[in-house]
Write an enzyme that holds these catalytic residues in place. Structure first.
Site, PDB file in Angstrom:
ATOM      1  N   CYS A  10       0.836  -1.268  -0.163  1.00 31.38           N
ATOM      2  CA  CYS A  10       0.076  -0.290  -0.125  1.00 31.38           C
ATOM      3  C   CYS A  10       1.097   1.538  -0.150  1.00 31.38           C
ATOM      4  O   CYS A  10       2.138   1.413  -0.671  1.00 31.38           O
ATOM      5  CB  CYS A  10      -1.127   0.126   1.292  1.00 31.38           C
ATOM      6  SG  CYS A  10      -0.139   0.495   2.574  1.00 31.38           S
ATOM      7  N   ARG A  11       0.591   2.306   0.593  1.00 30.02           N
ATOM      8  CA  ARG A  11       1.496   3.306   0.264  1.00 30.02           C
ATOM      9  C   ARG A  11       2.499   3.622   1.358  1.00 30.02           C
ATOM     10  O   ARG A  11       3.734   4.072   0.891  1.00 30.02           O
ATOM     11  CB  ARG A  11       0.182   4.709   0.662  1.00 30.02           C
ATOM     12  CG  ARG A  11       1.211   6.350   0.851  1.00 30.02           C
ATOM     13  CD  ARG A  11       0.408   7.168   0.703  1.00 30.02           C
ATOM     14  NE  ARG A  11       0.961   8.870   1.018  1.00 30.02           N
ATOM     15  CZ  ARG A  11       1.000   9.044   1.869  1.00 30.02           C
ATOM     16  NH1 ARG A  11       1.471   8.863   2.817  1.00 30.02           N
ATOM     17  NH2 ARG A  11       1.660  10.899   0.887  1.00 30.02           N
TER      18      ARG A  11
END
Length: 107
Positions: free
Chosen positions: A59-60
C-alpha cells in the site's frame, strides 16, 4: 498473529505483487507488474488472488497492506507485507508507471 514482512528490494521480480491502495493512488504511480485490488474491494474479489503462490501486499506505507496480508493469512493464503509500502518502493528507485500520462509518484 504474525504477518511476514519483506523489504521492497527483496520482493522477487517474478513475485505476485498486490497493490491494495485506492484508485487515485494507483493512477498516480504503481509498480509495473502489480495487480490492483483496493483494500475496500478485497473481500469481494479474493478469488482473483492466487491461492497457490506467495502474495506480496503493498500500500502507501504498509498499514493497509499489513491488514490485508493478515486477513489473507487467516484464510490460509501465503501473504507477505511489503514493509514501507510504495513510499519505500519509490525511495529505493524501483521502477514505477502511472495511468495519468504524468510521471509516476506515490500519492
Amino acid at each position: 498473529m504474525t504477518v511476514p514482512e519483506i523489504e521492497v528490494n527483496d520482493v522477487p521480480a517474478d513475485g505476485y505483487l498486490l497493490d491494495v491502495r485506492e484508485r487515485e493512488e494507483w493512477v498516480a504511480g504503481h509498480a509495473p507488474e502489480a495487480v490492483h485490488i483496493p483494500m475496500s474491494e478485497i473481500q469481494g474479489r479474493v478469488d482473483e488472488v492466487p491461492a497457490d503462490r506467495t502474495v506480496y501486499v503493498v500500500c502507501r506505507v504498509g498499514g493497509r497492506s499489513f491488514q490485508v496480508a493478515a486477513w489473507l493469512t487467516q484464510l490460509g493464503r501465503e501473504a507477505v507485507n511489503v514493509d514501507g509500502g510504495m513510499q519505500s518502493w519509490e525511495a529505493s528507485g524501483k521502477q514505477m508507471v502511472s495511468e495519468s500520462g504524468q510521471p509516476p509518484f506515490v500519492a
